[in-house]
Write an enzyme that holds these catalytic residues in place. Structure first.
Site, PDB file in Angstrom:
ATOM      1  N   ARG A  47       0.840  -1.209   0.000  1.00 20.31           N
ATOM      2  CA  ARG A  47       0.000   0.000   0.000  1.00 20.31           C
ATOM      3  C   ARG A  47       0.868   1.250   0.000  1.00 20.31           C
ATOM      4  NH1 ARG A  47      -1.714   1.890   4.474  1.00 20.31           N
ATOM      5  NH2 ARG A  47      -2.475  -0.041   5.429  1.00 20.31           N
ATOM      6  N   TYR A  99     -15.110  18.312 -15.703  1.00 21.05           N
ATOM      7  CA  TYR A  99     -15.501  16.897 -15.726  1.00 21.05           C
ATOM      8  C   TYR A  99     -16.580  16.676 -14.654  1.00 21.05           C
ATOM      9  CZ  TYR A  99     -15.477  11.900 -15.041  1.00 21.05           C
ATOM     10  OH  TYR A  99     -15.873  10.600 -14.896  1.00 21.05           O
ATOM     11  N   LYS A 195      -7.850   6.749 -19.426  1.00 19.40           N
ATOM     12  CA  LYS A 195      -8.071   7.250 -20.776  1.00 19.40           C
ATOM     13  C   LYS A 195      -6.862   6.982 -21.687  1.00 19.40           C
ATOM     14  CE  LYS A 195     -11.828   8.464 -18.690  1.00 19.40           C
ATOM     15  NZ  LYS A 195     -12.070   9.774 -18.107  1.00 19.40           N
TER      16      LYS A 195
HETATM   17  C1  LIG Z   1     -12.542  10.270 -16.923  1.00 16.74           C
HETATM   18  C2  LIG Z   1     -12.116  11.580 -16.431  1.00 16.74           C
HETATM   19  C3  LIG Z   1     -11.883  11.797 -15.060  1.00 16.74           C
HETATM   20  C4  LIG Z   1     -12.160  10.745 -14.010  1.00 16.74           C
HETATM   21  O1  LIG Z   1     -11.356   9.605 -14.150  1.00 16.74           O
HETATM   22  P1  LIG Z   1     -11.813   8.111 -13.734  1.00 16.74           P
HETATM   23  O2  LIG Z   1     -10.585   7.321 -14.082  1.00 16.74           O
HETATM   24  O3  LIG Z   1     -13.016   7.779 -14.542  1.00 16.74           O
HETATM   25  O4  LIG Z   1     -12.094   8.119 -12.279  1.00 16.74           O
HETATM   26  C5  LIG Z   1     -11.437  13.049 -14.674  1.00 16.74           C
HETATM   27  N1  LIG Z   1     -11.236  14.038 -15.570  1.00 16.74           N
HETATM   28  C6  LIG Z   1     -11.455  13.863 -16.896  1.00 16.74           C
HETATM   29  C7  LIG Z   1     -11.214  15.001 -17.830  1.00 16.74           C
HETATM   30  C8  LIG Z   1     -11.898  12.642 -17.373  1.00 16.74           C
HETATM   31  O5  LIG Z   1     -12.140  12.489 -18.672  1.00 16.74           O
END
Ligand SMILES: *Cc1c(COP(=O)(O)O)cnc(C)c1O
Length: 371
Positions: A47, A99, A195
């Site tokens: 952790r 977001y 992403k």
């Molecule tokens: C997807 C996204 C997030 C959040 O990320 P997760 O991995 O889904 O928790 C934050 N900011 C932006 C711009 C995103 O596209």
């Protein structure tokens, strides 16, 4: 080193026992002590730190031109760690086009704990008028989701510095291949590594990168290791593997996005195309100055309204109707439906994550769906 080289080599090490050229996946949760009780390997309990997480943090820190990174189990966990690191009562200035998951987090989990204003951070007068005695951070997101608005990072940083306020930039849409906010003066960068970093729509992750070590960064590290929203060694391994091709994937995504944006702009059924790589974008010049490439997210509105937009989505055969972005496959979504009833997103807006398919197949698919 250039970014393509960093992506491949930073953080990776040759395993001393097997000489494997790619570092092994260390699944162990705990690490043996030395005879004197110490931990000469630097690892004690997973952790707190794990070799695969350390490798991931190193490569991301170097890609963003920062000094250190902290990896989390999702982008939202990374964002939440920033909010949790602030003193109760701290005021946050955040963009009106932010977001929605993080905006909702502030409004629900941090209501009564932190203060916040959602404003047009790119308007200096509005920004200055919202700064208070207890303002701790200005949160920016550029290009923004889903309107692809551009925030002038240097301009915000200059205002923030005058008031001793920190600037945090959600760089998920741009990736460090297109834009490096720390180089432009931001204090902290946030990513959803779900992403483009992951890039294949098969893992969740988040990262923070700091421009300098500080007491604030130590607090964030404490939230990470004491809170424990850390990614597994497997996820860290997959991420470092994907990051090796990040620069070339992003360049491919951008190539397709530039062509697709022009195709959409010339299409009679399309009302407006929001893409910072088009000269018609209201902040095209800022994008040109602060970005190496305009990214690969496009939003567009259709003539005829919500029903027309939904019809087009359902007629597409290659584009998949799904939320999220940054994967090799092209995704499209009716954004207002995702964001729920309090959304300000136009009802005829579609958001596209341009993938790595051949551009001719993508334009042909849109052509038949809009016919
Ligand atoms: C997807 C996204 C997030 C959040 O990320 P997760 O991995 O889904 O928790 C934050 N900011 C932006 C711009 C995103 O596209």
């Amino acid at each position: 080193m250039k970014i393509e080289t960093i992506a491949i080599h930073a953080g990776n090490y040759i395993d001393p026992s097997s000489k494997a050229v790619i570092q092994p996946i260390v699944m162990a949760t705990t690490f043996e002590r030395d005879e004197d009780g110490g931990f000469s390997s630097g690892y004690q309990y997973s952790r707190s730190a794990n070799p695969n997480r350390a490798a991931l943090e190193q490569v991301v820190a170097q890609l963003e031109n920062g000094v250190e990174a902290a990896a989390f189990s999702s982008g939202n966990a990374a964002g939440m760690s920033v909010f949790q690191s602030l003193e109760p009562g701290t005021h946050i200035i955040a963009p009106d086009d932010m977001y929605h998951g993080l905006r909702n987090q502030l409004k629900t989990l941090f209501a009564g704990i932190l203060e916040f204003d959602f404003i047009d951070v790119n308007d200096t007068d509005i920004l200055k008028s919202h700064i208070k005695q207890n303002t701790g951070i200005i949160w920016i997101e550029t290009p923004s989701n889903p309107l692809l608005k551009i925030t002038d990072i240097k301009k915000v940083v200059n205002v923030a510095r005058e008031h001793n306020i920190k600037v945090v930039c959600d760089n998920t849409f741009a990736t460090p291949i297109c834009q490096q906010p720390l180089t432009l003066g931001a204090d902290l960068v946030m990513h959803s590594s779900t992403k483009y970093f992951g890039g294949h729509s098969d893992l969740m992750g988040g990262v923070l990168v700091t421009a300098e070590k500080s007491d604030w960064w130590e607090k964030i590290r404490n939230v990470q290791t004491m809170g424990g929203a850390v990614p597994s060694p497997m996820d860290c391994y997959y991420l470092t593997r994907s990051i090796k091709t990040l620069p070339y994937r992003v360049k491919g995504h951008v190539h397709n996005a530039q062509l697709l944006a022009r195709f959409l702009q010339n299409h009679p059924r399309v009302e407006e195309v929001m893409y910072p790589g088009l000269a018609s974008h209201p902040q095209y010049e800022i994008a040109e100055t602060q970005m190496s490439y305009p990214g690969a997210m496009i939003s567009f509105t259709l003539k005829g309204g919500e029903q027309e937009a939904k019809k087009v989505v359902n007629a597409l055969k290659i584009f998949i109707q799904a939320t999220s972005l940054g994967g090799v496959e092209s995704l499209i979504e009716h954004r207002a439906s995702v964001e729920g009833p309090d959304t300000k997103t136009p009802l005829n807006l579609l958001r596209v994550s341009v993938g790595l398919e051949h551009i001719d197949d993508l334009t042909a698919d849109l052509e038949q769906a809009m016919a």
